[in-house]
Design a protein around this motif. Structure first.
Motif, mmCIF file in Angstrom:
data_model
loop_
_atom_site.group_PDB
_atom_site.id
_atom_site.type_symbol
_atom_site.label_atom_id
_atom_site.label_comp_id
_atom_site.label_asym_id
_atom_site.label_seq_id
_atom_site.Cartn_x
_atom_site.Cartn_y
_atom_site.Cartn_z
ATOM 1 N N GLY A 1 3.998 15.520 -0.860
ATOM 2 C CA GLY A 1 2.955 16.548 -1.490
ATOM 3 C C GLY A 1 2.447 17.223 -0.233
ATOM 4 O O GLY A 1 2.884 17.081 0.868
ATOM 5 N N ASP A 2 1.296 17.681 -0.593
ATOM 6 C CA ASP A 2 0.236 18.438 0.726
ATOM 7 C C ASP A 2 -0.005 17.224 1.406
ATOM 8 O O ASP A 2 -0.770 16.193 1.083
ATOM 9 C CB ASP A 2 -0.825 19.038 -0.113
ATOM 10 N N PRO A 3 0.382 17.723 2.689
ATOM 11 C CA PRO A 3 -0.147 16.583 3.700
ATOM 12 C C PRO A 3 -1.600 16.309 3.659
ATOM 13 O O PRO A 3 -2.177 15.204 3.975
ATOM 14 C CB PRO A 3 0.488 16.962 5.190
ATOM 15 N N ASP A 4 -2.487 17.277 3.585
ATOM 16 C CA ASP A 4 -4.057 17.178 3.581
ATOM 17 C C ASP A 4 -4.492 16.273 2.310
ATOM 18 O O ASP A 4 -5.253 15.306 2.855
ATOM 19 C CB ASP A 4 -4.803 18.497 3.070
ATOM 20 N N THR A 5 -3.698 16.143 1.199
ATOM 21 C CA THR A 5 -4.226 15.228 0.169
ATOM 22 C C THR A 5 -3.584 13.923 0.691
ATOM 23 O O THR A 5 -4.556 12.718 0.612
ATOM 24 C CB THR A 5 -3.165 15.801 -1.164
ATOM 25 N N ALA A 6 -2.578 13.761 1.302
ATOM 26 C CA ALA A 6 -2.039 12.361 1.882
ATOM 27 C C ALA A 6 -3.188 11.707 2.855
ATOM 28 O O ALA A 6 -3.491 10.557 2.675
ATOM 29 C CB ALA A 6 -0.739 12.363 2.505
ATOM 30 N N VAL A 7 -3.613 12.765 3.548
ATOM 31 C CA VAL A 7 -4.688 12.113 4.613
ATOM 32 C C VAL A 7 -5.941 11.797 3.775
ATOM 33 O O VAL A 7 -6.594 10.830 4.306
ATOM 34 C CB VAL A 7 -4.997 13.099 5.834
ATOM 35 N N VAL A 8 -6.444 12.590 2.844
ATOM 36 C CA VAL A 8 -7.488 12.158 2.281
ATOM 37 C C VAL A 8 -7.364 10.817 1.532
ATOM 38 O O VAL A 8 -8.310 10.223 1.281
ATOM 39 C CB VAL A 8 -7.745 13.218 1.258
ATOM 40 N N VAL A 9 -6.005 10.679 1.132
ATOM 41 C CA VAL A 9 -5.764 9.470 0.323
ATOM 42 C C VAL A 9 -6.099 8.458 1.596
ATOM 43 O O VAL A 9 -6.673 7.084 0.918
ATOM 44 C CB VAL A 9 -4.447 9.314 -0.173
ATOM 45 N N THR A 10 -5.749 8.416 2.294
ATOM 46 C CA THR A 10 -5.796 7.416 3.540
ATOM 47 C C THR A 10 -7.298 7.236 3.782
ATOM 48 O O THR A 10 -7.906 6.111 4.065
ATOM 49 C CB THR A 10 -5.066 7.418 4.825
ATOM 50 N N ILE A 11 -8.283 8.224 3.826
ATOM 51 C CA ILE A 11 -9.763 8.389 3.995
ATOM 52 C C ILE A 11 -10.211 7.549 2.622
ATOM 53 O O ILE A 11 -11.024 6.565 2.786
ATOM 54 C CB ILE A 11 -10.150 9.686 3.854
ATOM 55 N N GLY A 12 -9.535 7.682 1.502
ATOM 56 C CA GLY A 12 -10.139 6.905 0.251
ATOM 57 C C GLY A 12 -9.762 5.324 0.395
ATOM 58 O O GLY A 12 -10.460 4.418 0.104
ATOM 59 N N LEU A 13 -8.514 5.374 0.990
ATOM 60 C CA LEU A 13 -8.091 3.762 1.233
ATOM 61 C C LEU A 13 -9.127 3.145 2.121
ATOM 62 O O LEU A 13 -9.347 2.006 1.954
ATOM 63 C CB LEU A 13 -6.821 3.768 1.928
ATOM 64 N N LEU A 14 -9.465 3.880 3.443
ATOM 65 C CA LEU A 14 -10.466 3.277 4.161
ATOM 66 C C LEU A 14 -11.791 2.962 3.509
ATOM 67 O O LEU A 14 -12.224 1.695 3.716
ATOM 68 C CB LEU A 14 -10.608 4.352 5.273
ATOM 69 N N VAL B 1 0.887 -1.251 0.027
ATOM 70 C CA VAL B 1 0.073 0.153 0.188
ATOM 71 C C VAL B 1 0.867 1.268 -0.047
ATOM 72 O O VAL B 1 0.564 2.048 -0.735
ATOM 73 C CB VAL B 1 -0.808 0.050 1.426
ATOM 74 N N GLU B 2 2.093 1.205 0.888
ATOM 75 C CA GLU B 2 2.779 2.386 0.749
ATOM 76 C C GLU B 2 3.353 2.526 -0.505
ATOM 77 O O GLU B 2 3.559 3.653 -1.063
ATOM 78 C CB GLU B 2 3.862 2.253 1.851
ATOM 79 N N ARG B 3 3.840 1.227 -1.197
ATOM 80 C CA ARG B 3 4.607 1.448 -2.452
ATOM 81 C C ARG B 3 3.791 2.124 -3.398
ATOM 82 O O ARG B 3 4.171 2.857 -4.427
ATOM 83 C CB ARG B 3 5.329 0.301 -2.573
ATOM 84 N N LEU B 4 2.784 1.341 -3.419
ATOM 85 C CA LEU B 4 1.977 1.653 -4.674
ATOM 86 C C LEU B 4 0.704 2.979 -4.680
ATOM 87 O O LEU B 4 0.554 3.448 -5.819
ATOM 88 C CB LEU B 4 0.995 0.372 -4.911
ATOM 89 N N VAL B 5 0.473 3.251 -3.435
ATOM 90 C CA VAL B 5 -0.408 4.182 -3.187
ATOM 91 C C VAL B 5 -0.086 5.446 -2.649
ATOM 92 O O VAL B 5 0.142 6.412 -3.067
ATOM 93 C CB VAL B 5 -1.873 3.878 -2.320
ATOM 94 N N MET B 6 0.522 5.320 -1.441
ATOM 95 C CA MET B 6 1.154 6.456 -0.464
ATOM 96 C C MET B 6 2.338 7.104 -1.023
ATOM 97 O O MET B 6 2.273 8.254 -1.021
ATOM 98 C CB MET B 6 1.233 5.986 0.744
ATOM 99 N N ARG B 7 3.043 6.060 -1.693
ATOM 100 C CA ARG B 7 4.312 6.869 -2.155
ATOM 101 C C ARG B 7 4.264 8.167 -3.018
ATOM 102 O O ARG B 7 4.852 9.145 -2.735
ATOM 103 C CB ARG B 7 5.173 5.959 -3.160
ATOM 104 N N ARG B 8 3.168 8.289 -3.978
ATOM 105 C CA ARG B 8 2.932 9.362 -4.507
ATOM 106 C C ARG B 8 2.764 10.609 -4.034
ATOM 107 O O ARG B 8 2.800 11.690 -4.515
ATOM 108 C CB ARG B 8 1.715 9.118 -5.801
ATOM 109 N N PHE B 9 1.956 10.443 -2.648
ATOM 110 C CA PHE B 9 1.514 11.592 -2.051
ATOM 111 C C PHE B 9 2.560 12.048 -0.800
ATOM 112 O O PHE B 9 2.156 13.056 -0.169
ATOM 113 C CB PHE B 9 0.301 11.407 -1.647
ATOM 114 N N GLU B 10 3.368 11.216 -0.608
ATOM 115 C CA GLU B 10 4.316 11.403 0.804
ATOM 116 C C GLU B 10 4.688 12.669 0.900
ATOM 117 O O GLU B 10 5.350 13.150 1.796
ATOM 118 C CB GLU B 10 5.066 10.388 1.039
ATOM 119 N N VAL C 1 15.158 5.486 1.879
ATOM 120 C CA VAL C 1 13.960 6.325 2.171
ATOM 121 C C VAL C 1 12.582 5.319 1.917
ATOM 122 O O VAL C 1 11.760 5.069 2.912
ATOM 123 C CB VAL C 1 13.699 7.476 1.792
ATOM 124 N N GLY C 2 12.766 4.998 0.722
ATOM 125 C CA GLY C 2 11.769 4.091 0.296
ATOM 126 C C GLY C 2 11.461 2.780 1.170
ATOM 127 O O GLY C 2 10.226 2.417 1.431
#
Ligand SMILES: Nc1ncnc2c1ncn2[C@@H]1O[C@H](COP(=O)(O)OP(=O)(O)OP(=O)(O)O)[C@@H](O)[C@H]1O
Ligand SMILES: Nc1ncnc2c1ncn2[C@@H]1O[C@H](COP(=O)(O)OP(=O)(O)OP(=O)(O)O)[C@@H](O)[C@H]1O
Ligand SMILES: [Mg+2]
Ligand SMILES: [Mg+2]
Lengths: 293, 260, 236, 389, 353
Positions: free
Chosen positions: A89-102, A78-87, A184-185
């Motif tokens: 960037g804007d933290p708000d976007t990353a949090v919303v991505v986790t909401i999407g994941l949920l 999940v980190e590699r395929l989804v979160m990596r792209r947002f890490e 890092v990755g």
């Protein structure tokens, strides 16, 4: 008096539910700097894996172990395929991505295993022992013990090991971390993987009580978040203590503070957290990080 | 009106760490005042105390005779104090002009309701300030960058943008924290010119923290040297540079022949 | 032996080209300076070496092109970069910051003695040993950044305005310490420095960048003798 | 104000042709109530799937029509329910079977003004049965008070003294049950409610409530609870505290397999529930033809492979049967005519209905099914009881 | 020749007329959907003020929408004048928002998220407890927004007009607010409170201001919610919706006026789209959609034109930037490069004059 002790014990056992999830959230937070809303969903998914394995005749312990392994891999993916792209960037976007994941994970669970409640076997028996006149189930004691172990493990990991230090460094400043040669990755993947694995344990501890449904962790997540913030985001011991505190105070307030009652008891953890944070912005056990000008 | 600044027996501590001990000095209106000292001596912390970001544990800080200890930084800023930061704190994603315009916040009239209605006199003053900001940037050789995003510019330019932002607020007391850091030599000379010009034109008191002794020598009327949170000496730049204690604690012996 | 060689390196930020054929070489154990006005591309040159900016041209390290390698891979090859600005780990203590600097090292003993070396060099850091890096003064953070790079025991040190915000005597101490390190352990270095007086204490040769290109290169002695250099960088 | 009339073009209403009739459902298919919500769709699809496979439903106007179901997910959000209704109303003949009080209420006003029938919906809210307020509405299941009252009456008639502890969900559902209970024991001096507590549907635990109730020493526990895991946990917790009262559970959390067994309900002197539908999981009905057909229809046409743990599958299956009754009495393909036909059913025994219950739609202020029987758990399934104890 | 200002005015006028003609031109369902989008666009706009522009994570926005809806429902069913209803439905949430903000703005970062999270969490049981005003768990219905006879409009048209006028006004006012002085102030509070303070901007006061404005706007959204949905219950203000609002804000584009509109559209249309594909897997589909959108457009839907433009630029055949370069003989760095390049000695003597 007997009732009082019983309520405290009940509160601790409730708090334990919040605590396991809170620990996983702290782990991701320390390792990536994010608050992961999907943590509950991931734990549910892991619990389904465990459940599925037991349905196929595996022993519970074995099923949990396999699920922990599988969850580690899934979390890392999940980190590699989804979160990596947002890490970065804007933290708000990353949090919303986790909401999407949920949402996605909950949806997948519902699709694969329906929204019906599934019975989940418990690691510990429901028989009770009497402590100070209060009835305490072996399950509560077992959960309690497992949490204490995980808590100490995480505390040691973060504060005592090079790996833990590297995890934290990557979350704080990935660019500088890379310049110092930290992979890092891989560290980010490891952080998510560990949190997911921890989620698998959380799921197995909680599912017998809540019964397995895709939304099993939704309410617990809210309390877990409160515990994370109350305890001080960086301290495993802090969040566990906070979760127990929340569980106990909530029960006592519901019973003994007439105005609050069972309907508004949910306000108690938030009021408690607010009061604590006004006095100690870093939370109960957190260490203040000064932002210098 | 340039401001007068007086500090008396300022003490600051964080937990067990004593950052400032019994620091006191006075800055006369219109002076350019230097504050120097080794790393960690407490210079920036002292700025933070004056600007209200830190609250000293005891002592007194007055601006034009008014006690400001415990006053919120925003209030001080509204009363004519401006500062730059040692580590430039700009909105990286915004343009240079937007960053500089922020300095004019207190000069813009109108509350939130008026601004939601976009009353004509507000848009007019916004336009005027925009023009003023552009002129200011031009005068500081940054006019070309006005519409560039800050994060597209090299670090060395950030200090200059911060200076313009502070100047746009038309302060009567200006605190500059290491304005010359990261500038090549030729630019330092320009900076000296700029500060001189500002003092001549604007009726302003300036306090500068700087490790560039050339700049301090060229610009300041007086300096205070801090060391380990205490005042080491108080005098002219020349006096400071030849004071053995200062050389020992700060400048270093073999630097004397090298200093520009 | 050349340790690092840049051949016509180019670099872009988005569509904007900022390096337009930068060439230079650092011999094994040598020290080369980069001078230039603000925005000339000095930082970008260092970034393209450490892999934080994608570069064109050729960047040869030990004879192999290291372009396209990720920063951590570059670091693992023995290149330590002291970046511009703070770049520390604010919520870690001074000690933890130094340990992160030594992440790639396996010699526990050596790490501890090197921490001692850094603290010796920067007494301020010893005093703040258990503070969070974010609480440090500007100069102390700069010391920490340099200290972190030391901890890596690199073969090549990239210094981006390492003296920024340091008191004159401290800056001198640092540069002397770097010079000593170079003498003793043969670390090579590429030094970006606005304070050319300091830089020339350290480097054997330097190159001047202007809008992303070398416009002048030479030995320290040669450059120091040039009027333009004196006017622009030395204040003479 | 006026809505646009989609109601009838040249006689026939929207959603009905000579060969088909389309029904709309908005119900939670995701989120916390998705379990029962999914069941509501599965049951009615099962019924009409089977009917369609058998050729279709013969209407009172002589035409045989296939029944199509369009279901949408509202996630128990009133706003989405309204949006779903807005979307469906242009193509369906009637709305039916949807689960939830707020969701059904959200589009009730609009349905009235659009004259779109909203019938056999699953809510115990009495407003849906009041023809003066809700002319195009009719709910299916007994109003919550009916169930509570049935149990209250049983208690009151026991002749022995009982102390009752009450734990109810903090909403109209829980309140309805408690109201009914109180009505049922009105005037009975042998019954005393010793403590009333509530919980929130989102709570993760009711341990504290059980602890507090156990301390009263009550011998009857009235547990108006609609949340499966909490119902199980309550049963477990009371045992841990060694408190073993007689227990009442409402119809939708009384599944023997899903709740009573994991809750080890046999430990209690008696677990009571009310119902009007046969429990497919109960061994007593293992060979019941209704149940067998239901289960096979559910699998084949409802794509529902498990033996349902929620009664909503059975209820909506019955709703299908009731609708069919109305269809067969419909002489014109209009909504008005349909409403009239629907309102004219009496003493109809839908499949899966327990003895002693029936469908009566002609009584104002009552849902389609208002009679319930009290049942007692016998360790594997339920048996209807006349007396408490 | 027409002056630029005149052309702009004309275009604005045409746009306004076109928008006002919309309700007359579409079918009922489209109008209703547009109205719903308007409702939630306003809610997202409020969230943007406090979160997108000012950086205070708020999970409580739906609470203010709910309060606005309840006040509207209460007023409308008690026969208040509609103007009074509107004002009350804005002011009451605003006052509550102010009180909450006075406490919440003391906290920073995640703590404020936690405190705002409590609003819907506590709001639901509170709404049930105050059943005398809220109708308890059964909620309140009110059809106060039916089209008046004189208008000759259908209900859906009338409701859409209400949304267009009220929502449009709120969008306009908010746009004005976040453009000039206050926009800059909010932005610096978001990025660095210490700097804000030294610019004379009290972070606390501006956070309170932003939060209060957000709750006022939330109240407007609640009013419109009642006008369009005509029903409210405790479920209206549940936490899940607040979380979805937050997601919608980011998906539309945070700190953007147009983004708020797109966020509202996402809020309303995503579940409908999912229902259209398969009502049984709506959660899965919505989660996938959310991830897909952000994967392609991390800056939100509003960044689509920018991303397309960048793609086009990159795909242009060799030339473009390169050609520009060769003609000036210097790396293309805009004005600076061009002005700075020619120095006699080859060494810059300073910045261009
Ligand atoms: N908020 C704080 N918390 C803890 N310690 C602090 C804080 N602010 C300053 N200090 C300590 O006070 C000392 C003085 O810091 P200050 O930034 O004032 O130094 P300075 O004189 O500006 O140094 P430099 O020249 O390096 O910028 C430092 O050692 C720093 O660690
Ligand atoms: N992220 C970026 N996006 C676009 N342009 C950038 C970016 N970073 C730097 N630049 C541009 O690249 C050029 C070179 O910048 P660089 O930071 O390398 O300069 P420098 O020589 O280190 O300057 P300084 O002495 O001010 O640190 C400058 O013109 C700058 O405007
Ligand atoms: Mg300083
Ligand atoms: Mg640079």
């Amino acid at each position: 008096m007997g009732q009082f002790i019983q309520l405290v014990v009940d509160g601790l056992s409730n708090g334990s539910i919040y605590a396991v999830l809170a620990l996983a959230i702290v782990l991701v937070n320390q390792a990536t700097g994010l608050i992961n809303f999907a943590q509950g969903g991931m734990a549910v998914f892991s619990a389904y894996i465990t459940w599925l394995l037991t349905e196929h005749g595996l022993s519970l312990i074995l099923a949990i172990l396999l699920s922990v392994l599988a969850s580690f891999v899934l979390g890392a993916l999940v980190e590699r395929l989804v979160m990596r792209r947002f890490e970065r960037g804007d933290p708000d976007t990353a949090v919303v991505v986790t909401i999407g994941l949920l949402t996605l994970i909950t949806g997948i669970c519902g699709w694969l295993w329906t929204y019906n409640n599934q019975q989940f076997r418990s690691l510990f028996s429901l028989t009770t022992v009497s402590i100070f006149g209060a009835a305490v189930s072996i399950r509560s004691i077992g959960t309690f013990a497992v949490i204490a172990v995980i808590m100490l493990f995480l505390q040691a990991l973060f504060l005592g090991t090079k790996f833990g230090l590297a995890l934290r460094a990557v979350a704080i400043n990935p660019k500088s971390a890379a310049l110092s040669g930290l992979p890092v990755g891989r560290l980010l993947m490891a952080g998510w993987g560990l949190a997911a694995a921890l989620g698998a344990v959380a799921g197995a501890l909680v599912a017998p009580q809540l019964t397995l449904t895709p939304g099993m962790m939704d309410t617990a997540l809210v309390y877990a978040l409160a515990a994370v913030i109350l305890g001080g985001q960086s301290s495993p011991v802090g969040v566990v203590v906070a979760a127990w505190l929340i569980g106990v105070v909530e029960n006592l307030a519901a019973v003994y503070v007439h105005f609050i009652g069972y309907d508004l008891k949910v306000a108690v953890p938030f009021i408690l957290t607010f009061v604590v944070l006004v006095v100690r912005p870093q939370g109960l056990f957190g260490r203040k990080v000064v932002a210098r000008v | 009106m340039a401001a007068e600044l007086t500090l008396t027996d300022v003490n600051l501590r964080f937990g067990g760490i004593r950052v400032l001990t019994e620091v006191g000095f006075a800055v006369a209106p219109g002076q350019i005042f230097g504050l120097v000292g080794p790393n960690g001596a407490g210079k920036t912390s002292l700025f933070n105390c004056i600007s209200g970001h830190y609250r000293p544990s005891s002592g007194s800080i007055t601006i034009d005779g008014v006690e400001v200890l415990g006053t919120a930084p925003a209030t001080l800023a509204r009363h004519g104090l401006a500062r730059t930061f040692q580590h430039p704190a700009l909105r990286l994603g915004a343009t240079v002009l937007e960053n500089v315009l922020l300095g004019a916040h207190t000069r813009l009239p109108g509350g939130p309701i008026e601004w939601s209605l976009r009353l004509r006199h507000l848009t007019r003053s916004e336009r005027e300030l925009r023009t003023e900001a552009l002129e200011l940037l031009d005068r500081n050789h940054l006019g070309w960058a006005a519409n560039r995003r800050v994060d597209e510019l090299s670090h060395g330019l950030h200090k200059g943008i911060e200076l313009c932002r502070a100047l746009l607020s038309r302060p009567k007391l200006l605190l500059l924290d290491e304005p010359a850091a990261g500038l090549p030599h030729s630019e330092v000379e320009q900076l000296i010119e700029t500060v001189r010009r500002v003092r001549a034109e604007e009726d302003i008191t300036v306090v500068i923290v700087e490790h560039h002794m050339g700049l301090i020598a060229a610009l300041t009327d007086r300096v205070v040297v801090l060391d380990h949170g205490r005042k080491l000496m108080d005098g002219t730049a020349a006096e400071a540079q030849s004071d053995p204690r200062v050389i020992e604690a700060y400048i270093g012996n073999d630097a004397v022949d090298d200093a520009a | 032996m050349t340790l690092l060689e840049l051949q016509s390196v180019t670099a872009f930020y988005g569509p904007v080209q900022v390096l337009d054929g930068v060439s230079l070489s650092v011999p094994e154990g040598g020290a080369v300076g980069i001078l230039g006005a603000n925005g000339a591309g000095k930082t970008t040159t260092l970034r393209s070496i450490s892999g934080t900016v994608r570069a064109g041209g050729r960047i040869l390290y030990d004879g192999a092109d290291i372009r396209g390698k990720r920063p951590e891979q570059v670091a693992a090859m023995g290149i330590a970069h002291v970046p511009e600005g703070r770049g520390g780990f604010g919520a870690l203590t001074v000690r933890e910051n130094l340990r992160i600097g030594a992440y790639l090292r396996r010699d526990r003993k050596g790490v501890e003695s090197d921490i001692e070396f850094v603290l010796e060099l920067f007494p301020n850091l010893r005093e703040r040993y258990k503070s969070h890096a974010s609480a440090l003064s500007g100069g102390e953070q700069q010391m920490l950044a340099v200290g972190r790079a030391f901890m890596a025991k690199p073969r090549l040190l990239l210094l981006d305005e390492a003296s920024l915000g340091l008191a004159p005597s401290t800056a001198m101490t640092v540069y002397d310490a770097i010079a000593k390190l170079r003498r003793e352990s043969g670390i090579a270095m590429l030094v970006v420095e606005q304070n050319a007086n300091l830089a020339f204490r350290l480097v054997d040769s330097a190159t001047v960048l202007e809008t992303g290109r070398n416009v002048l290169s030479g030995t320290s002695a040669e450059l120091k003798g040039m009027d333009e250099i004196r006017r622009a960088y030395l204040g003479g | 104000g006026r809505g646009r009339d989609g109601a009838s073009h040249g006689g026939a209403s929207t959603g009905i042709t000579d060969s088909t009739i389309t029904l709309g459902i908005t119900t939670p298919l995701s989120g916390a109530t998705a379990g029962p919500g999914t069941c509501t769709v599965a049951g009615i699809k099962a019924y009409f799937g089977a009917a369609n496979a058998a050729g279709g439903v013969k209407f009172g106007d002589g035409k045989t029509r296939k029944v199509e179901i369009k279901s949408l997910d509202d996630a128990y959000d009133p706003q989405k329910a309204k949006a779903n209704y807005d979307q469906l109303k242009g193509s369906v003949f009637a709305m039916t079977a949807g689960l939830g009080t707020p969701t059904n209420r959200a589009y009730r006003t609009a349905a009235i003004s659009d004259k779109v029938p909203q019938v056999l919906v699953m809510t115990g809210d009495p407003i849906f049965n009041d023809t003066s307020q809700s002319p195009y509405q009719l709910s299916l299941v007994p109003a919550y008070p009916n169930e509570g009252e049935a149990f209250g009456k049983l208690l009151a008639s026991s002749g022995t003294a009982h102390k009752v502890a009450v734990l109810s969900q903090n909403d109209d559902y829980g309140q309805g049950y408690v109201e009914g209970l109180k009505k049922g024991i009105e005037g009975a001096s042998n019954i005393k409610i010793v403590k009333e507590l509530t919980y929130e549907a989102t709570d993760t635990s009711v341990d504290a409530q059980i602890t507090e109730l156990a301390a009263t020493g009550a011998d009857v526990m009235f547990n108006a609870m609609s949340i499966t895991p909490l119902a199980i946990a309550s049963l477990q917790k009371a045992q841990q505290l060694n408190w073993k009262p007689s227990w009442f559970l409402p119809s939708n959390t009384s599944s023997p397999a899903a709740i009573l067994k994991p809750g080890n309900a046999s430990a209690y002197p008696g677990v009571y529930s009310v119902s009007f539908a046969k429990a497919p999981a109960s061994p007593a009905f293992a060979n019941d033809p209704d149940v067998k057909k239901f289960l096979s229809d559910l699998k084949q046409y409802g794509s529902y492979n498990e033996t349902p743990a929620f009664p909503h599958c059975m209820w909506s299956y019955m709703a299908g049967a009731i609708l069919e009754q109305a269809f067969t009495k419909m002489t014109e393909p209009t909504r008005d005519n349909f409403m009239k036909a629907l309102r004219g059913i009496s003493d109809f025994k839908a499949p899966l209905m327990l003895d002693g219950t029936s469908v009566n739609t002609s009584v104002d202020k009552q849902p389609a099914v208002s009679a319930v029987v009290v049942q007692k758990y016998n360790g594997t399934g339920y048996a209807t009881v006349e007396n408490f104890g | 020749m027409f002056s630029r200002a005149w052309v702009r005015r004309a275009i604005t006028a045409i746009a306004v007329i076109a928008v006002l003609a919309v309700p007359l031109g579409f079918d009922e369902y489209t109008n209703q959907n547009l109205a719903r989008i308007g409702v939630f666009a306003v809610a997202v706009l409020g969230l943007n003020v406090v979160m997108g522009y000012t950086g205070q994570v708020s999970l409580g926005q739906i609470f203010f929408v709910g309060v606005g809806a309840y006040v509207t429902a209460y007023g409308a069913t008690h026969g208040w004048n509609i103007g009074v209803v509107l004002v009350a439905s804005i002011l009451i949430p605003g006052v509550i928002g102010l009180l909450v903000a006075l406490a919440a703005a003391r906290l920073g970062g995640l703590a404020i998220a936690m405190l705002t999270l409590a609003l819907p969490i506590v709001g639901v049981p509170l709404a049930k407890r105050l059943s005398d005003y809220t109708g308890g768990s059964q909620g309140l219905s009110s059809a106060f927004s039916s089209a008046p006879e004189w208008s000759g409009l259908y209900n859906d048209q009338w409701q859409l007009y209400v949304v267009l006028v009220v929502g449009g006004a709120v969008f306009l006012l908010t746009r004005n607010l976040v453009r000039g002085k206050y926009g800059r102030a909010f932005a610096i509070v978001k990025s660095n409170e210490a700097v804000a303070a030294s610019m004379g901007i009290s972070p606390y006061r501006y956070k309170v201001l932003a939060f209060t404005v957000a709750s006022l706007i939330g109240g407007v959204s609640g009013f419109l919610y009642m006008a369009v949905v005509q029903f409210t219950s405790p479920e209206t203000l549940s936490l899940g919706h607040s979380v979805t609002l937050l997601a919608s804000m980011v998906i539309g584009g945070s700190a953007s006026i147009v983004g708020s509109l797109l966020g509202g559209a996402y809020y309303v249309l995503a579940p409908q789209l999912a229902n259209h594909v398969d009502p049984n897997t709506t959660e899965l589909l919505q989660g996938a959609l959310l991830l897909l959108v952000l994967f392609l457009l991390p800056g939100g839907l509003v960044s689509l034109p920018r991303v397309i433009a960048r793609k086009l630029r990159r795909n242009r055949p060799t030339g473009g930037a390169d050609r520009q370069q060769s003609s000036s003989g210097a790396p293309a760095r805009g004005r600076k490069a061009v002005e700075e390049a020619p120095t006699m000695s080859g060494i810059p003597t300073g910045r261009p004059e």
